[in-house]
Design an enzyme around this catalytic site. Structure first.
Site, PDB file in Angstrom:
ATOM      1  N   CYS A 134       0.844  -1.201   0.000  1.00 56.27           N
ATOM      2  CA  CYS A 134       0.000   0.000   0.000  1.00 56.27           C
ATOM      3  C   CYS A 134       0.877   1.247   0.000  1.00 56.27           C
ATOM      4  O   CYS A 134       1.451   1.614   1.028  1.00 56.27           O
ATOM      5  CB  CYS A 134      -0.928   0.000   1.215  1.00 56.27           C
ATOM      6  SG  CYS A 134      -1.996   1.452   1.310  1.00 56.27           S
ATOM      7  N   CYS A 137      -0.474   3.998   2.292  1.00 57.21           N
ATOM      8  CA  CYS A 137      -0.240   3.743   3.715  1.00 57.21           C
ATOM      9  C   CYS A 137       1.216   3.965   4.103  1.00 57.21           C
ATOM     10  O   CYS A 137       1.509   4.568   5.138  1.00 57.21           O
ATOM     11  CB  CYS A 137      -0.617   2.306   4.069  1.00 57.21           C
ATOM     12  SG  CYS A 137      -2.238   1.767   3.549  1.00 57.21           S
ATOM     13  N   ASP A 138       2.139   3.453   3.299  1.00 59.82           N
ATOM     14  CA  ASP A 138       3.526   3.328   3.729  1.00 59.82           C
ATOM     15  C   ASP A 138       4.512   4.205   2.972  1.00 59.82           C
ATOM     16  O   ASP A 138       5.709   4.199   3.286  1.00 59.82           O
ATOM     17  CB  ASP A 138       3.970   1.863   3.603  1.00 59.82           C
ATOM     18  CG  ASP A 138       3.146   0.930   4.474  1.00 59.82           C
ATOM     19  OD1 ASP A 138       2.626   1.394   5.498  1.00 59.82           O
ATOM     20  OD2 ASP A 138       3.022  -0.258   4.128  1.00 59.82           O
TER      21      ASP A 138
END
Length: 308
Positions: A134, A137-138
């Protein structure tokens, strides 16, 4: 004898526990069924920085536990059980688990979706240590660094463009001679000076002991091997929705996701779909939680209609 609940939620991720919180606060007898640990994919994320209210961020497992506790403090029940089958068209609906049979007037499906892995031995070992699924997300963890995006479809293109805003260099590794991404992505990819596309390549190994240091590549035409140094690998080759339980009962799209709009309603009365298994443009913790709240409203309306 079978137990009976107003609402049974299958899946204890952010969508499931958000639905449980809102359902139980509406006075509905609510049970969450989770096979392993609460949180789903969220629980496997080391650090979440884009969920509102937690500064500078929060461990995914900790956030999952907080969501579970938040729903249970108002009376939601949780049970760890493997759901083996569900008759979603019945009235009441029948759910068979390895711990017994449960009846429900309403079911909220929240089983999530899993990223499709590359299938390499080092992949699981280095997950969260340079291997991610992701970019949204990261990506922040790789500011100023070099990353590899594996894939050639829309997800890979979108991830690469997201990462290009943060990273020094982004390589897209694609096994074919042309991307499968739609035309709208091609011009932005070509315009990004720090994105390089490696065609006719596949990743054969992810390098590193405790942290990703690079990838091993193979030329899909010549078979020649090479290595590429990088700080992170983002796998973007699709997701697999966990919808086998509902297959043949609720309507699915061509990729296997449950056809349910922003009201989370499926084609079956009293059956709702929330989170990553639902057809939707963005799959994040916050959108799953929002789905859960929405589903509770329509579940409550459905149950009130049954009582008339």
């Amino acid at each position: 004898m079978s137990e009976r609940y107003d609402v049974v939620i299958i899946g204890g991720g952010p969508g499931g526990y958000s639905a449980a919180l809102y359902c139980v606060r509406a006075g509905l007898r609510t049970l969450v069924l989770e096979r392993m640990t609460p949180g789903g994919q969220m629980a496997t994320t080391n650090w979440i920085e884009n969920y509102p209210g937690f500064t500078p961020g929060i461990d995914g497992f900790e956030l999952a536990e907080k969501m579970k506790a938040g729903a249970e403090q108002f009376g939601a029940q949780s049970r760890f059980a493997d759901v083996q089958s569900a008759d979603l068209a019945a009235a009441p609906k029948k759910i068979v688990t390895d711990a017994g049979e449960i009846m429900a007037d309403c079911v909220i499906l929240a089983m999530g979706a899993n990223p499709r892995p590359l299938g390499l031995l080092a992949e699981e070992r280095l997950r969260g240590r340079g291997v991610s699924y992701c970019a949204t997300c990261d990506g922040m963890f790789y500011r100023g660094k070099t990353v590899v995006v594996a894939g050639g479809g829309n997800s890979a293109a979108e991830d690469a463009l997201t990462l290009a805003k943060l990273c020094r260099k982004v390589y897209i590794v694609h096994r074919r001679d042309a991307l499968r991404a739609t035309q709208s992505y091609l011009a932005p990819l070509a315009a990004a000076e720090n994105i390089e596309i490696l065609y006719n390549r596949r990743i054969t190994d992810i390098l590193g002991d405790s942290q990703v240091t690079g990838v091993a590549l193979e030329d899909t035409i010549s078979g020649e091997g090479s290595t590429l140094a990088c700080d992170g690998v983002f796998v973007a080759i699709g997701r697999t929705p966990s919808t086998a339980l509902a297959s043949g009962q609720v309507a699915l799209d061509e990729s296997g996701y449950i056809l349910a709009g922003e009201d989370t309603c499926t084609n079956l009365p009293g059956v709702f779909a929330v989170g990553d298994l639902r057809t939707k443009p963005l799959r994040q913790v916050i959108t799953a939680a929002a789905d859960g709240a929405v589903a509770s409203k329509f579940a409550e309306e459905y149950l009130h209609a049954l009582q008339r």
